[in-house]
Enzyme design. Sequence first.
Site, PDB file in Angstrom:
ATOM      1  NE  ARG A  75       7.559 -11.600  -4.609  1.00  0.00           N
ATOM      2  CZ  ARG A  75       6.774 -10.541  -4.728  1.00  0.00           C
ATOM      3  NH1 ARG A  75       5.652 -10.623  -5.449  1.00  0.00           N
ATOM      4  NH2 ARG A  75       7.075  -9.402  -4.128  1.00  0.00           N
TER       5      ARG A  75
ATOM      6  CB  THR B 229      -0.914  -0.001   1.245  1.00  0.00           C
ATOM      7  OG1 THR B 229      -1.690  -1.187   1.220  1.00  0.00           O
ATOM      8  CG2 THR B 229      -1.830   1.205   1.263  1.00  0.00           C
TER       9      THR B 229
ATOM     10  CB  ILE C 228       0.912 -11.370   2.791  1.00  0.00           C
ATOM     11  CG1 ILE C 228       1.257  -9.959   3.299  1.00  0.00           C
ATOM     12  CG2 ILE C 228      -0.216 -11.955   3.638  1.00  0.00           C
ATOM     13  CD1 ILE C 228       0.089  -8.977   3.267  1.00  0.00           C
TER      14      ILE C 228
ATOM     15  CG  HIS D 257      -0.735   0.562  -4.272  1.00  0.00           C
ATOM     16  ND1 HIS D 257      -0.399   0.160  -5.543  1.00  0.00           N
ATOM     17  CD2 HIS D 257      -1.213  -0.551  -3.648  1.00  0.00           C
ATOM     18  CE1 HIS D 257      -0.667  -1.138  -5.691  1.00  0.00           C
ATOM     19  NE2 HIS D 257      -1.143  -1.598  -4.553  1.00  0.00           N
TER      20      HIS D 257
ATOM     21  CB  CYS E  66     -20.190   1.497  13.854  1.00  0.00           C
ATOM     22  SG  CYS E  66     -18.891   0.266  13.625  1.00  0.00           S
TER      23      CYS E  66
ATOM     24  CB  CYS F  23     -14.700   0.050  12.703  1.00  0.00           C
ATOM     25  SG  CYS F  23     -15.247   1.721  13.082  1.00  0.00           S
TER      26      CYS F  23
END
Lengths: 347, 347, 347, 347
Positions: free
Chosen positions: B200, B40, B175, B43, B96, B107
Amino acid sequence: MKALRKMQPAQGAQLESVPIPEIGPNDVLVRVRAASICGTDLHIYSWDPWSASRIKPPLTFGHEFCGTVELLGSEVTSVKEGDFVSAEMHVNCGHCHQCRLGQPHICQNLKIIGIDLDGCFAEFVKIPASNIWKIQPGIPEHYAAILDPLGNAVHTVLSGPIAAQTVAVIGCGPIGLMAISVAKACGCGTLFATEVNPRRLALAKQMGADEAWSPAEVDVVKKVREATGGTGVDVLLEMSGNPKAIQQGFHMLRAGGRASLLGIPSQPVTFDLVADIIFKSATVYGIYGRKMFETWVQMTSLLKAGRLNLEPVFDLRLTLDHFGEAFASLQTGHAGKVLLYPKNHRP
Amino acid sequence: MKALRKMQPAQGAQLESVPIPEIGPNDVLVRVRAASICGTDLHIYSWDPWSASRIKPPLTFGHEFCGTVELLGSEVTSVKEGDFVSAEMHVNCGHCHQCRLGQPHICQNLKIIGIDLDGCFAEFVKIPASNIWKIQPGIPEHYAAILDPLGNAVHTVLSGPIAAQTVAVIGCGPIGLMAISVAKACGCGTLFATEVNPRRLALAKQMGADEAWSPAEVDVVKKVREATGGTGVDVLLEMSGNPKAIQQGFHMLRAGGRASLLGIPSQPVTFDLVADIIFKSATVYGIYGRKMFETWVQMTSLLKAGRLNLEPVFDLRLTLDHFGEAFASLQTGHAGKVLLYPKNHRP
Amino acid sequence: MKALRKMQPAQGAQLESVPIPEIGPNDVLVRVRAASICGTDLHIYSWDPWSASRIKPPLTFGHEFCGTVELLGSEVTSVKEGDFVSAEMHVNCGHCHQCRLGQPHICQNLKIIGIDLDGCFAEFVKIPASNIWKIQPGIPEHYAAILDPLGNAVHTVLSGPIAAQTVAVIGCGPIGLMAISVAKACGCGTLFATEVNPRRLALAKQMGADEAWSPAEVDVVKKVREATGGTGVDVLLEMSGNPKAIQQGFHMLRAGGRASLLGIPSQPVTFDLVADIIFKSATVYGIYGRKMFETWVQMTSLLKAGRLNLEPVFDLRLTLDHFGEAFASLQTGHAGKVLLYPKNHRP
Amino acid sequence: MKALRKMQPAQGAQLESVPIPEIGPNDVLVRVRAASICGTDLHIYSWDPWSASRIKPPLTFGHEFCGTVELLGSEVTSVKEGDFVSAEMHVNCGHCHQCRLGQPHICQNLKIIGIDLDGCFAEFVKIPASNIWKIQPGIPEHYAAILDPLGNAVHTVLSGPIAAQTVAVIGCGPIGLMAISVAKACGCGTLFATEVNPRRLALAKQMGADEAWSPAEVDVVKKVREATGGTGVDVLLEMSGNPKAIQQGFHMLRAGGRASLLGIPSQPVTFDLVADIIFKSATVYGIYGRKMFETWVQMTSLLKAGRLNLEPVFDLRLTLDHFGEAFASLQTGHAGKVLLYPKNHRP
C-alpha cells in the site's frame, strides 16, 4: 541611484538620478533585481483621469518586483541581508477597524508603494519589514517579479470553493490567464474562458481552459448554458472590467453560484440585480489586492509544488532605460507581462 | 434471483435464491451490474462484535454497486428505465432535526441498505428514488461501482480547504489511496502518506503522495516536522482507525490545522486534548458517509474532468458465486477493491 | 515601582521594588489602574508542575489589566499619552506560518506578558504598541480589567454559529459564566449549564442559563437529551477541563453539532472518538486565547451595546499589597474574579 | 369549499366555491386556520406586469398560512391528522443541480403554491408532506400564519455573521421590521434603520432600531458614517427594493462588509461596482425565499425562546369574504401584516 519617475502631471516618465532611500528602524532597503509593469503603471504613464486624481509627482512608480535585501532597520529581525525577497506593496495602518479584524488588505488608511510612496522602478526600494515576503528556494526570478498580480489571481480564485466547480473566466489579460492556471491546478471542473483578443484567447487554451470563446464571434452565454445542461457555471471569475462582459458573466452564473469580481470597470455598471443576484441567490465577492499574507502563503505553496506554468504570460524583458519601448508595447493592448531590469544587463 | 445472504448470526454467508424485491410508489428496482466489497462487508462476513450487535439475519448485504434501472414506482419521475445508476445507500427519514437542517447524511433515523435493509450483493436491489444517482456518460462501470467509498474520500478531503495546503494522509487502504488522488487533484501542496503495509505504501506513491513512510521504519512525526520546517501539516486526513496512528497524525498537525477523521478505531482512544486540539486551536471534523448529494456532485465533476486515476486501487474481479475467494482475499489485509458480478460473466 | 514578583521556583510571591520598565521604539508604557487574577496566576503562585516547567523567576506576573498610557516609543503613532487602554498580552512574532495566515493568536513563537515577560501586577507594564487595545468610552474600569478572560468566552462562543442554537455550557467558573451571558446575548436557544459548585450553579441561572444542573445530583446527559427531544444540543461550550465533564459534554452533543473546547484538562482524556466525533460528524474547535483582534472588536461591540451584565462574576477588590488575601480566596475554588489595585486606594 | 381566486387576467379576485383538493400518496390536506397577505398577493390582485407574465388564471392564490392537518396521503408518515402546521410553499424538484447540492430553495424547477399551484386563501390547501412544517407548542396562531415572511427576514439576517456587527436595515415594511427584531435578538451592535414612511419609522424604533432616519429628511449615509466614526456598517440588510435606497445602503457599508439583498427593485439598478463592491471587498448575498428547512428551524428556536416580539407588525384581521377591505388597506402602502380567516369567525 537611477529611478523611473513621474516628474510632471502629464503623460510620460523620466529616468532620474535620485538618492538611495533612507530607511527607518522598521524598514528594509531592497536592491531591485527585476520589476514588472502593471496595468496601473500604464495608467500612470499615460496620465489618465484616475492617475491625475491620485498621483502626486514627483514619484518613482512601479509596485511589482523582486530583489535582494541590502540594509535593515535597527528593529528588524525577520529578514537578513542578502535574502531574496518580494513585497506586498499595500502598507496598512495596523489600527483601523479592518486591520483589527484581520483584513489589513482593505485598511482604511492604506498606502501603496509605487502609487502613494516611491516604488520599485529603481535600483533600490524602501519597504516596511512586515511587508517583505521571502522567496522560497526554487521559485525563479521572473516568477518572483510577478507575485503581486499572481496574488490577485490566487485571491480571486480561492475566495470561495473551486474544487469540482465549473468555472467561467471573463477576460484573459495576464491576471485572467493566471487565474485559469490556478483554477485548473486547484481541481476545478470544466473551465470556460471568454476574451475578444484572439492572441489571448489562444493563450487561454494554453493555460488550461477547456473552452475559450470570443463574445465577438459567438453567443458566449448560450454556449456556456448549453455546455452545462442549462444550469450555468458554479463560479464566475470576472477579470475584464468590461460592463457588457460583466453582464454576460452574470448571465452564465447558475442560481446559487459564486461571482468573484476583480476587473475594474471605468464607469458605473447597469445591473439586473433581481435576475442576476437576488432571485439567483448569488454570492458576490469584491476582490481587492491580496490577503495579507494568506494569499502569499497559497501562492508559494502552488509554485513550490510546480502546479503553475506561467511561462506563456511573459513577454518583453528590457533594461530600465528602455522603458519607452516597454510602455509602447503595453499600449498596444496585446502584450503579456513586461519585465524591467534596473541594471544594464538582463537575464 | 440469486443473492448473497447472511442467514445465521455466525461467520460466513450463503448464495440463496430469493424473490425479486417488490417496490413501493417512491422506489426504483435496479438490476445490479457490478458490486464492490467494503470493509464493513468483511466485518459482516466475519461476524465481528459490531456485526453481531447490528445485523439481523437473514439479510442480503452489500452497499457499493452500479446497475441499470429495471422498474419504477408509480410516483417516480426523476429517473427512467434503462438509466445507468448507482445509489446513496444511506436512507434518511426527511423529518428529524438533522434532515431539516440539510444534514441528511447524519439523520437520526438513518437506515442503510445492505446493513439494515437488503443490499446489492444480488441480481436486483430496491432503492428509494431519491437515493438514486445517475451516472454521467464517460464514467466507466468499475468506477461507478465504487462511488460509495470514493465519496468517503471526497467528503473527507473537501470537508475543509485543500488547495495549497500541506497534507498528511494516515492509512492507505483503498479510501486513503483515493484520498491521496483527490487531494492532489484539488491542488494540495506537499502530501505525506503513512502506512505500515509495504504494498500500500508503494501504491500511495503511485497515487501521487510526495512522500510515503512506514511508521514501522521511521519516526513519521519527526519526518513530517522536518519536511515542514517544524510547522507541521495544514491538513490531517485520518484514514487508519489505528489509535497510535491517530496520535501520530495529530502530532504532525500544525497549530490552527484541520483534522478530518474517517477511520474508525475499534476501541476508545486516549488523547492529549490540550496539546493536540486545544492549545493547537485545531479544527476537527468527524466524517460520516457522504454529503447527500453534494459529495456525489463533486465526485462526478472530478471524474468527468479526468482528474482521478483510480486504477491502482482495483484488485480482483469475480462473479458473485466466487464470494468465498473474494472475502478470503480481503481477509489477508492486502487487497484493494474487489468487485463482484452477479451475472455469470464479468468484463 | 512596586511589583508582585515570583522570586524563587517555589510557592508564593513577593512585593518588590523594581525599576520602571524601559521601552523600545515600538513599545508603550502603561500605568496600571486595575489588574485581575487569572487561574493561571494562581498556578504560578502555587507553583504547580506546569509553572515549574514554564516560568523563569524572577518574574512580575499578571496579564489581565487596564490602565493609562504613560509613555510612547519613538515609532508609536496609534495611541497617545493618557489613553485608557487594556492589552492583548499574547505577543506574536509576525513572520511564522500562522502569523502570515492571519492566525497570530497561535503564533509559533508566542510570548506571553506576565508569563514569559514581566506582567501587570505592578504600577507600570511595558507593552508593544500593536498589542494595545483602546477602551471605548462608557466601558467601566472593572470590565476593562477583565477583557482578557471575557475574550476567551467571546472567542469560544463565536467560534461557530450561536444564534438559534441550543447550547450546553460545561463548567461555570468565571469564563463559563461569561460565556452564558455572551451566548444569550447572541440569540442562542435553550441554554443548559452544568457545574458541581452550588454557588456557581446559582450564578449560572443569574447569568441567563435556562437550566443549570449539577452532575453530582442528576444525570445531566439524560436531562439534556430529554429536554431536546432526544436530539442533543447544537453547541457544546467546554469550560471545565474536567475529563468526566468533557465526556458528558460530548454525550449531550447532537450529531452534526459543534464543540468548542476551552477548558484545560490536566491529564490525557480517554475519548470514544467513534461515537462522540466520527459517527456523530461533530465539528470540534480547540480554543486558545483570543483572536487578534477580531475578538476584541466583538467584545467592544457587545459591551457598548449594553448586552452583557458581568457584575455577578466579580468578587474581591483589593490593593496589590493584599495579594496574600486575594490568592487565598481563589484557592478555595469558590471565588469569582478578584481585582488588584496597584495604588493604595481602590474604587 | 370557499376559495379566493383570480378568475381572469385582470385586476381583482373572486370568492368562489370549488371542490376540496384531491391529494396524492405523498401529499397532505390542510384545513386553513389563518392566512396572511404578502406583497406578492397584492401584485397578483392588482395584476401588475409581473403577475400578468407569471400567473395562469384560474388560480387560488395566497401562500402564508397556518392550519390543521385534515387528511394524509398513503405514503405520509411524518405528520398525523390534527397536527397544527404551516408549510414552505416553494416546492422543489429534488433532482436538479441545486437540489442535489442542498440548495432546494433555489431549485431550477421550483413551483410555488399560491402562484403556480392553488394556494391557501381557501378553506383547504394541498401540500406535499415534505413541505409541511409542524408548529411547536407555544407559538401563537397569528405568528404561525406569517412564518413565510418571518423566514425571509431570518434568512436575510442570518445569511452571514450578525453578533456584535453594526447593521443598517434599509426599508421598514413588515419584513424589514421583522429583520430589526431578529438582528437585535441575535446580538447585533448598533442598528440603523432607514424608511420614508413615518409610521413605519416609528415602528422601526419600537422593534429595536437604535436609530431610525428618513432619507427624505436627513442625509442617511452621512449620519451612519458619522455614527460609526467614518467606518460604515458591518452589515447591510436591503429590504426596500428602491434603487436609490439600495445605493444609499451600499454607501453606508464598510470596506469588507456584508450586504444581504432581499428587496426586489422593479427595474435595473445602476451600480458603482468599483467603489461599492470591488474596491470595498464587499460580500453580497442575493436572498431568495427561505432555506429549506434550516431557516424554519432557526425561526422556531427564536420564537420558542421568546426572543421576537412581532406584535407591532400585525394590522387588520378579517374573514376571507372581506378580502376587498383587506387589499384596499394594503394598497395604501401603510399597512402591516393583514390576516384573513377562511371561516366566518376570527379570533
